[in-house]
Design an enzyme around this catalytic site. Structure first.
Site, PDB file in Angstrom:
ATOM      1  N   LYS A  29      36.701 -61.266  25.504  1.00 54.73           N
ATOM      2  CA  LYS A  29      37.650 -60.273  26.120  1.00 54.73           C
ATOM      3  C   LYS A  29      37.395 -59.296  26.850  1.00 54.73           C
ATOM      4  O   LYS A  29      38.065 -58.900  27.912  1.00 54.73           O
ATOM      5  CB  LYS A  29      38.374 -59.733  24.618  1.00 54.73           C
ATOM      6  CG  LYS A  29      39.318 -60.499  23.733  1.00 54.73           C
ATOM      7  CD  LYS A  29      40.365 -61.067  24.759  1.00 54.73           C
ATOM      8  CE  LYS A  29      41.456 -62.014  23.973  1.00 54.73           C
ATOM      9  NZ  LYS A  29      42.525 -62.578  24.759  1.00 54.73           N
ATOM     10  N   TYR A  38      34.265 -63.133  20.077  1.00 59.06           N
ATOM     11  CA  TYR A  38      35.671 -62.769  20.496  1.00 59.06           C
ATOM     12  C   TYR A  38      35.730 -61.462  21.837  1.00 59.06           C
ATOM     13  O   TYR A  38      36.268 -61.429  22.775  1.00 59.06           O
ATOM     14  CB  TYR A  38      36.276 -62.333  19.401  1.00 59.06           C
ATOM     15  CG  TYR A  38      37.628 -61.889  19.602  1.00 59.06           C
ATOM     16  CD1 TYR A  38      38.714 -62.970  20.239  1.00 59.06           C
ATOM     17  CD2 TYR A  38      37.798 -60.533  19.444  1.00 59.06           C
ATOM     18  CE1 TYR A  38      39.885 -62.393  20.354  1.00 59.06           C
ATOM     19  CE2 TYR A  38      39.440 -60.139  19.651  1.00 59.06           C
ATOM     20  CZ  TYR A  38      40.384 -61.156  20.122  1.00 59.06           C
ATOM     21  OH  TYR A  38      41.753 -60.664  20.428  1.00 59.06           O
ATOM     22  N   THR A  91      49.065 -62.518  12.607  1.00 61.68           N
ATOM     23  CA  THR A  91      49.209 -63.508  13.136  1.00 61.68           C
ATOM     24  C   THR A  91      48.435 -64.510  12.431  1.00 61.68           C
ATOM     25  O   THR A  91      47.704 -64.425  11.381  1.00 61.68           O
ATOM     26  CB  THR A  91      48.813 -63.839  14.456  1.00 61.68           C
ATOM     27  OG1 THR A  91      47.422 -63.650  14.681  1.00 61.68           O
ATOM     28  CG2 THR A  91      49.568 -62.669  15.211  1.00 61.68           C
ATOM     29  N   SER A 108      53.377 -71.024  21.526  1.00 63.32           N
ATOM     30  CA  SER A 108      53.704 -71.828  20.365  1.00 63.32           C
ATOM     31  C   SER A 108      54.170 -70.985  19.100  1.00 63.32           C
ATOM     32  O   SER A 108      54.928 -71.589  18.488  1.00 63.32           O
ATOM     33  CB  SER A 108      52.907 -73.168  20.276  1.00 63.32           C
ATOM     34  OG  SER A 108      51.679 -72.579  19.841  1.00 63.32           O
ATOM     35  N   ARG A 110      49.038 -75.890  23.265  1.00 63.21           N
ATOM     36  CA  ARG A 110      48.503 -77.270  22.915  1.00 63.21           C
ATOM     37  C   ARG A 110      49.506 -77.817  21.965  1.00 63.21           C
ATOM     38  O   ARG A 110      49.797 -79.406  22.378  1.00 63.21           O
ATOM     39  CB  ARG A 110      47.166 -77.190  22.085  1.00 63.21           C
ATOM     40  CG  ARG A 110      45.926 -76.791  22.804  1.00 63.21           C
ATOM     41  CD  ARG A 110      44.713 -76.694  21.903  1.00 63.21           C
ATOM     42  NE  ARG A 110      45.063 -75.793  20.658  1.00 63.21           N
ATOM     43  CZ  ARG A 110      44.290 -75.815  19.700  1.00 63.21           C
ATOM     44  NH1 ARG A 110      43.126 -76.617  19.734  1.00 63.21           N
ATOM     45  NH2 ARG A 110      44.321 -74.885  19.068  1.00 63.21           N
ATOM     46  N   ILE A 127      52.508 -64.040  18.511  1.00 65.23           N
ATOM     47  CA  ILE A 127      52.829 -63.034  19.556  1.00 65.23           C
ATOM     48  C   ILE A 127      53.579 -63.394  20.654  1.00 65.23           C
ATOM     49  O   ILE A 127      54.519 -63.276  21.351  1.00 65.23           O
ATOM     50  CB  ILE A 127      51.625 -62.218  20.165  1.00 65.23           C
ATOM     51  CG1 ILE A 127      51.119 -61.436  18.927  1.00 65.23           C
ATOM     52  CG2 ILE A 127      52.134 -61.222  21.285  1.00 65.23           C
ATOM     53  CD1 ILE A 127      49.580 -60.749  19.324  1.00 65.23           C
ATOM     54  N   VAL A 149      46.927 -57.345  14.658  1.00 62.78           N
ATOM     55  CA  VAL A 149      48.050 -58.151  14.693  1.00 62.78           C
ATOM     56  C   VAL A 149      48.147 -59.139  13.488  1.00 62.78           C
ATOM     57  O   VAL A 149      47.542 -59.998  13.379  1.00 62.78           O
ATOM     58  CB  VAL A 149      48.945 -58.609  15.898  1.00 62.78           C
ATOM     59  CG1 VAL A 149      50.233 -58.956  15.899  1.00 62.78           C
ATOM     60  CG2 VAL A 149      48.493 -57.580  16.895  1.00 62.78           C
ATOM     61  N   LEU A 164      44.068 -75.587  27.553  1.00 65.53           N
ATOM     62  CA  LEU A 164      43.695 -75.017  28.723  1.00 65.53           C
ATOM     63  C   LEU A 164      42.118 -74.986  28.714  1.00 65.53           C
ATOM     64  O   LEU A 164      41.646 -74.801  29.739  1.00 65.53           O
ATOM     65  CB  LEU A 164      44.057 -73.514  28.710  1.00 65.53           C
ATOM     66  CG  LEU A 164      45.696 -73.338  28.996  1.00 65.53           C
ATOM     67  CD1 LEU A 164      45.810 -72.039  28.857  1.00 65.53           C
ATOM     68  CD2 LEU A 164      46.112 -73.736  30.367  1.00 65.53           C
TER      69      LEU A 164
END
Length: 267
Positions: free
Chosen positions: A160, A156, A191, A14, A37, A17, A189, A63
């Site tokens: 990952k 986090y 975002t 949405s 979402r 990236i 990045v 999800l």
């Protein structure tokens, strides 16, 4: 492998990236299935793709909700006789010292639920189709910070790292049946997720558009990993001298955070 004629399922589509990657893949001729979402933002991404002559489908879903995710998997399989690539890009991040997380186990639960368990659920749901058709490529978005030890992101990075291990196991077990994987180690990045941390607004970062090209490379060229030179050296250092690398980087990150904080206050 050209993306023309390929069907790609992309999570976290949405914004950021994911949205850029969806547009770039559609421009290369892929049919992109957009999962996230926020239905309204997904529809904006789809409309931009279709107005440029591409093909995109919207699947608004949380999800983390197992029942909703299973329903979406069922719908994807019904709508698309062939699915070629799954890009597990959806994620959330929490920046917090471990000493301030002693009564916040839910931070770890929330990150593991979306970053790992949701991605595994979606992968397992599409895996029978991949095996039936004799091919399927799974891309996982992760972080250069799993290659180099950094502080403050334990929840986090643990999630990952788990996803990376799952992807490697998937390739090791089913590579001879046409199932391949790519792990994409992004640096920082720019975002919504990264700039939510105030001091990172003053930090040089990769653009979301450039990061999306890494996902396109992962889907097209299908290497085992996509990473930076820094990430490669970080892996090498951690493989040969993990104690030294951790000790050396610890004060460097502290000085970096202090410098960013000063620059942020001056802005």
């Amino acid at each position: 492998m050209s993306l023309a004629g390929q069907t790609v399922v992309l999570t976290g589509a949405s914004s950021g990236i994911g949205a850029h990657a969806a547009r770039q893949m559609a421009k290369r001729g892929a049919t992109v299935c957009l999962l996230a979402r926020r239905a309204d933002e997904l529809e904006q991404v789809r409309d931009r793709i279709t107005s440029a002559g591409g093909t995109a489908h919207v699947y608004a879903v949380d999800l983390v909700d197992a029942e909703a995710a299973d329903a979406t998997i069922k719908q994807l399989l019904a709508d698309h006789p062939r699915i070629d690539v799954l890009v597990n890009n959806a994620a959330r991040s929490i920046r917090r010292p471990i000493t301030e997380s002693l009564d916040r186990v839910h931070d770890y639960e929330r990150t593991i639920n979306i970053n790992y368990l949701a991605a595994v659920r979606l992968t397992l749901g599409l895996l029978p189709r991949f095996l039936e058709q004799g091919h399927g490529h799974v891309v996982v978005s992760t972080s250069m910070s799993t290659q180099i030890p950094i502080p403050l992101f334990s929840a986090y990075l643990a999630s990952k790292s788990a996803l990376e291990s799952f992807a490697r196991s998937l390739s090791a077990e089913l590579g001879d049946r046409g199932i391949t994987t790519t792990i994409v180690h992004f640096p920082m990045v720019r975002t919504e997720m990264s700039t939510a941390t105030e001091i990172y607004q003053a930090m040089p970062m990769m653009s979301a558009r450039k990061a999306a090209r890494w996902l396109v490379k992962a889907a097209e060229s299908r290497p085992a990993r996509v990473t930076s030179i820094t990430g490669r050296f970080g892996e090498l250092g951690m493989a040969t001298a993990p104690g030294v690398i951790t000790a050396v980087t610890r004060p460097l990150f502290r000085r970096m955070d202090a410098s960013l904080a000063r620059r942020t206050r001056r802005r």
